[in-house]
Enzyme design. Structure first.
Site, PDB file in Angstrom:
ATOM      1  N   ASP A   1      -9.323  -3.051  -6.979  1.00 34.07           N
ATOM      2  CA  ASP A   1      -8.905  -2.290  -5.799  1.00 34.07           C
ATOM      3  C   ASP A   1      -9.317  -0.828  -5.963  1.00 34.07           C
ATOM      4  OD1 ASP A   1      -7.581  -1.035  -3.709  1.00 34.07           O
ATOM      5  OD2 ASP A   1      -5.761  -2.217  -3.929  1.00 34.07           O
TER       6      ASP A   1
ATOM      7  N   SER B   1       0.828  -1.194   0.000  1.00 37.81           N
ATOM      8  CA  SER B   1       0.000   0.000   0.000  1.00 37.81           C
ATOM      9  C   SER B   1       0.871   1.256   0.000  1.00 37.81           C
ATOM     10  CB  SER B   1      -0.943  -0.055   1.195  1.00 37.81           C
ATOM     11  OG  SER B   1      -1.983   0.864   1.058  1.00 37.81           O
TER      12      SER B   1
ATOM     13  N   HIS C   1      -8.219  -4.641  -0.976  1.00 40.81           N
ATOM     14  CA  HIS C   1      -7.003  -3.831  -1.098  1.00 40.81           C
ATOM     15  C   HIS C   1      -5.757  -4.664  -0.815  1.00 40.81           C
ATOM     16  CE1 HIS C   1      -4.251  -0.558  -1.034  1.00 40.81           C
ATOM     17  NE2 HIS C   1      -4.090  -0.556   0.265  1.00 40.81           N
TER      18      HIS C   1
END
EC number: 3.4.21.-
Length: 727
Positions: free
Chosen positions: A645, A559, A690
């Protein structure tokens, strides 16, 4: 670009859009921020909880809006929205009953969220929401309340459970691993339990009881990763569902928290650096809410309650770190707040728990864990330094006023139970099986000096009997964003690597939250390059102290951690041999220029506003991974991305990968025939999540990639991994 009942910190990870590119799963049961998902793991005789989300953590609640009032205009009828279809191709470990083995005879079990209420324990058993009497919770004697298969979702699991005060209803939030969409179901408890209602896209929810003993469910509605609406609903004969509040500033999100004593329901409105709290009387939920203190730019605060007093964890005043204040519940404004307890410098408040006569603070000071027990009768303070192997807290559900239970964990050690008993004034450790990893491995707390002289903490793990560490492979972890700690929960694959001779290094760079709020401030906006300098300094310090060498050094990030990892690949590729990235945020500039994306406005306080501020735009250009790709040598890179995502869209990752491959090919043409072209692999997984932490396919692919790039034999590591994870 993160349970069960404790405070407010946990909010962020799952329900908070602000965690945008951050950690979607870090689940906590208390109020813990960190981790989108700390797995609670016990020996076989215990029940473990996968996602203990009951209350958010203080560290997790965080996001700016002008003050506004509630009015009848906000009480609009709810508009149901269709849920997005969920992918049927989710590749993940079994959510329930996965066995983790540390020894041939020792088994560990993971289950989903559970909560105790009255004399019952409510939890997930297989595909069902069930309850059993507390004393029978470890047996198979339970009552089925609802079969999750009726929702026709792919491998659904229970993310959170709330029981109505008089146990007439139970509400549960249901999710799948391949989507961030959720459904809240309400079950009427009777001889024949039935589903009374279901609500799509619910983030946080809490029960209160009104003056007529009617159960009222408050919940927040999330749309496009943004949580701005609060609803309240009743069931049975007086069934209704109405919008109660709508936040108008798109840079804020809303989260509900019920104080430990259930006296007040708090509406927390926040962005990353500013918050505002409204109180709903838990005994008169139809009365207008009361504002504690309207939002002041840069001021964060969170509320607990005890004996008609509000306890406020806030950064107001100097220094701008968290401190504990209190005031009478009927005079809540900031001018009435009295300082009650201050933290030491370089201290991160992980969580807070309130008891009848005590307040317990869970702290991280200079990268070590502490528990401070404050006696509310005499303001005494007892500070307990916790075992040096411990890297993270897992807050436990707690209805016993005499004890404060919690768990400690590390990346290579399953959680272990501890209980502080107020009467004895002592901390008790769970006895029995001692994990062998405590004797076969070492944990070191080191520091690296960054370019500006700042000392950056590192946590390093390696086998005790390792010889010539300079020849051992090294896996470095980094995050450094949103004021969030680097995830250090137990992961079986990390343990397997240490058992196989690897060195693990966790670099707690600026931009994260390990040393408090200022540590975050020094690594965001136009100070983001501090985090990159810290990461470089950490890796160089590790090599300088004899931990591995560049040809055996790998880097892992997910991320928002992809910003620093990608930037390092551009600026100092010679430090690395291979890199694994998961759902990486690598195109900061173009993302922050696109206001149509759901999280761009909320993320401005972290990355800046390149649309309106030329200085911030030029600064982002200096470190943005995508913008700085150039023909040069790069380490090999394995990227895992998720098809749908919403936090880190696939398009940006694909563009980054293509540009990187073109730069590598251009460089290889002039590098000579002997040049070994690095590998660049983009692994696109189906689904709309995610980060899928437990994905068998992802873990296998990443480990295989690292071993191949370093020229290591992976036979034993996969055999050992099978002992931990039954596929």
């Amino acid at each position: 670009m993160q349970q069960k009942t404790k405070l407010f910190l946990r909010a962020l990870k799952y329900s908070i859009p602000h965690l945008g590119k951050c950690m979607q799963k870090q689940h906590l049961n208390h109020c813990n921020l960190a981790d989108p998902y700390y797995n609670r793991i016990k020996l076989k005789k215990y029940r473990l909880t996968k996602c203990l989300q009951n209350k958010p953590k203080i560290s997790e609640l965080a996001r700016n809006i002008p003050s506004r009032s509630f009015s009848s205009k906000d009480l609009l009828p709810i508009k149901q929205e269709n849920e997005k279809s969920l992918s049927e191709d989710m590749d993940a470990f079994e959510k329930v009953r996965t066995k983790l083995e540390t020894q041939p005879q020792e088994e560990y079990e993971i289950i989903n969220a559970e909560v105790k209420h009255g004399g019952f324990v409510y939890y997930q058993e297989g595909c069902c929401l069930v309850r059993s009497k507390d004393e029978e919770a470890d047996n198979d004697n339970y009552e089925v309340l609802f079969n999750l298969e009726e929702l026709k979702l792919d491998q659904p699991f229970i993310d959170c459970i709330r029981v109505a005060p008089d146990e007439k209803y139970v509400a549960a939030k249901i999710r799948t691993d391949d989507s961030e969409a959720s459904t809240c179901i309400v079950i009427k408890l009777s001889d024949q339990p039935v589903m009374e209602a279901s609500f799509p896209n619910v983030s946080s929810f809490e029960w209160v009881k009104d003056e007529e003993d009617e159960d009222v469910l408050f919940y927040t509605f999330q749309r496009n990763l943004r949580c701005h609406d609060v609803y309240r609903a009743t069931f049975g004969e007086n069934r209704r569902n109405e919008r109660f509040y709508t936040e108008k500033d798109p840079s804020y999100f809303v989260f509900l928290y019920l104080t430990k004593d259930s006296r007040f329901l708090t509406i927390n409105i926040m962005n990353k650096i500013t918050s505002e709290v409204w109180l709903i009387d838990g005994q008169s939920p139809w009365d207008p809410p009361v504002l504690i203190q309207k939002r002041i730019y840069g001021v964060l605060y969170y509320i607990e309650h005890r004996d008609d007093e509000l306890y406020i964890l806030t950064n107001v005043g100097e220094p701008t770190e968290f401190k504990l204040m209190r005031t009478a519940a009927d005079t809540p404004a900031i001018m009435n707040w009295d300082l009650f307890f201050t933290m030491k410098r370089n201290t991160k408040v992980v969580d807070l728990d309130m008891f009848k006569d005590h307040c317990v603070l869970f702290l991280k000071h200079s990268n070590l864990l502490y528990v401070n027990v404050i006696g509310l009768a005499d303001d005494s303070v007892r500070s307990l330094k916790l075992p040096p192997w411990a890297c993270g807290f897992i807050m436990d559900t707690n209805s016993d006023p005499k004890n404060c239970p919690f768990q400690l964990c590390s990346p290579i050690r399953p959680p272990k139970y501890y209980t502080y008993k107020f009467a004895e004034g002592k901390l008790f450790e769970e006895t029995g099986h001692e994990d062998p990893i405590t004797k076969t491995s070492r944990v070191l707390r080191l520091e690296a000096k960054s370019k500006d002289g700042k000392l950056v903490p590192m946590t390093v793990f390696h086998k005790t009997d390792s010889e010539d560490l300079q020849k051992k492979p090294l896996l470095v972890h980094v995050y450094g964003a949103y004021g969030m700690d680097l995830k250090m929960n137990f992961r079986p694959e990390r343990r397997v690597l240490v058992d196989d001779g690897w060195i693990l290094a966790y670099c707690h760079v600026r931009g994260g939250g390990e040393l408090g709020l200022q540590w975050h401030a020094d690594g965001r906006l136009t100070k983001k390059l501090n985090g990159l300098a810290d990461l470089e300094a950490c890796i160089e310090a590790l090599h300088g102290q004899g931990f591995s060498q560049p040809s055996l050094t790998t880097l892992s990030a997910f991320s928002a951690g992809g910003v620093l990892a990608g930037a390092l690949c551009n600026s100092s590729p010679e430090l690395l041999r291979a890199v694994t990235l998961e759902a990486p945020f690598v195109d900061v500039l173009n993302t922050m220029l696109d206001k149509t994306m759901p999280l761009t406005v909320e993320e401005i306080e972290e990355w800046g506003n390149p649309s309106c501020d030329e200085k911030e735009k030029n600064y982002i250009k200096r470190y943005c991974p995508y913008q700085n790709i150039k023909p040069q040598h790069y380490p090999s890179i394995h990227i895992t991305a998720y098809e749908n995502d919403e936090r880190v869209p696939l398009k940006g990752i694909v563009n980054y990968t293509e540009k990187l491959k073109e730069a590598i090919m251009e460089y290889s043409k002039s590098a000579g025939e002997a040049y070994q072209t690095p590998s660049v692999i983009l692994d696109i997984q189906p689904g709309g999540s995610h980060v899928i932490e437990d994905s068998h396919k992802k873990i296998t692919a990443q480990i295989k990639f690292l071993y191949e790039e370093l020229g290591l034999d992976s036979t034993s590591v996969f055999e050992n991994l099978k002992k931990y994870l039954k596929f």
